[in-house]
Write an enzyme that holds these catalytic residues in place. Sequence first.
Site, PDB file in Angstrom:
ATOM      1  N   LYS A 166      20.334  60.575  30.276  1.00 47.29           N
ATOM      2  CA  LYS A 166      18.889  60.486  30.479  1.00 47.29           C
ATOM      3  C   LYS A 166      17.969  61.715  30.693  1.00 47.29           C
ATOM      4  CE  LYS A 166      19.599  57.075  33.885  1.00 47.29           C
ATOM      5  NZ  LYS A 166      19.562  56.183  34.828  1.00 47.29           N
ATOM      6  N   ASP A 201      22.875  51.947  40.725  1.00 44.61           N
ATOM      7  CA  ASP A 201      21.827  50.777  40.893  1.00 44.61           C
ATOM      8  C   ASP A 201      22.064  49.478  40.567  1.00 44.61           C
ATOM      9  OD1 ASP A 201      22.649  51.134  38.038  1.00 44.61           O
ATOM     10  OD2 ASP A 201      20.582  51.459  37.469  1.00 44.61           O
TER      11      ASP A 201
HETATM   12 MG    MG Z   1      15.956  50.121  36.867  1.00 47.89          MG
END
Ligand code: MG
Length: 504
Positions: A166, A201
């Site tokens: 990213k 996450d």
């Molecule tokens: Mg997210």
Amino acid sequence: MSYLADTSLNPAALEFLERIERQFYLDDDQLRAILAQFLKEFELGLSKYGESPAMVPTYVTHLPDGSERGTFLALDLGGTNLRVCQVTLLGNRQVEMNQSKYRVSEALKTGEAEDLFNYIADSVDHFLTTADVPLTEDETLYLGLTFSFPVEQTAINKGKLLSWTKGFAATHAIGNDVMQMLQDALDRRHIHVKCAALINDTVGCLMSRAYFSGGCILGAIFGTGTNGAYVDNMSAVKKLSKDAFEGARPDHMVINTEWGAFDNGRKVIPRTIFDNKLDRESINPRFQAYEKCISGMYLGEIVRNILLYLIDNSILFGGDSSKQFNAHYGFDTELMSNIASDKSDEGTACRAILTQKMGMDDKVVQPNDIAIVRWACTIVATRAAKLSGCAVAAIIEQTHCADGHEDFVDVGVDGSLIQFYPGFEDGLRSSLRVLVGEKIEKRTRIGLAKDGSGIGAALGALASLKQERAKQGLPALTTGPDTDAAPSDEANGVDKAGLADSVA
Ligand code: MG
Ligand code: ADP
């Protein structure tokens, strides 16, 4: 097929489109084969390192039940901003939080890792001074970091960075312990914060959902990418040896599946030429095979590939294209979602997107073209949703969580795709029905996980604190609601109104 049924397309064109549609269709037997392959790959990933999906042990050994209490710091690093939150768990499935966002510049993302971690520590310092966090001199705050990059963990608070993704590329970070780098930076500033938990996450999603629901079997992300985390019996996690633990070997562990890499060996998901083109032109050909059929980053690109093929065969837009349609990743999944939300007969919103966002000449776009674009979005999204249901079914099978009782099977989800794409959950449930039966599908409760990266990281920090106390032979922390804490009227008590966003 309903969009095409109302068109004036000639039989040859219709046959052409139907051939494409058949390639995207997954019948029940194919869904069953995908489920079987999932269970096979789960088993392999749990038994050996270096397999895909990686089935990463997270060293989180318990899920919260909503009775947890305490104040923690949560950091979320992964995109444009660094988020710093103070999270107070009230012990009655309620939470209070406040947060600030700090911009992470390109220079920090790609410079020296030490500078990046110094900046994170400075941001924590700024947050603690301005957010008025009650902290006495000798008190230490426990911190959970949601870190959505590939990491190899050896403890809940230890993990080596395997690679950046990213747009991050800070030097002298890969191979190092992320928690140590952060702790060193905090220590240099004499900040009384202890880096306690490194949380993916998906794990945050699972924990947050468990806190608010009282239990959860799976935390799943359907956003830019797709991934899921669940709790498995340690007896299934064969690759973790006995000496992987300082204390007693736990009974359970949260596993971060990294299921985006499912079927990298291309055994069960039928692939179309449109998928192959996407894969070949991607930065990671042959990797993340499942994710490439499912997630927000890719669905628009598959549709674009179909539409270009139809343009080249003079079936769409009379053979015309546009700069936007010609550009790699030029058709965003969000536009697909907006097109799918358009319930008008004539496709007014679809026409507006094609002309205003995608640069098509209004005179070129005919009713047949609108029907074809809507049809293409439907077949790609339907396949994605059905494939997503296979992963959920695989976790239900893997954990046997629906066996022997009549309770809800709770799944926490996050991501724009499942949140906003019309009918995505319905499609997911349609394959769930085929794979686990209607009775269990009905009992499956799919709900948004509230702020997995903030609340989940705080719950991770608490889990780490509990592990530390157990290791030191200290008594377990008391749980349950504070009798003084007045429960808020809001169902889940997340104090959104109190969020202070200061992008520094
Ligand atoms: Mg997210
Ligand atoms: P992330 O996964 O990075 O945390 P999101 O969950 O918001 O972020 O997912 C972003 C992805 O979702 C992008 O690929 C985008 O194309 C897609 N997306 C954004 N808005 C929508 C929408 N309304 N419907 C469906 N997909 C969307």
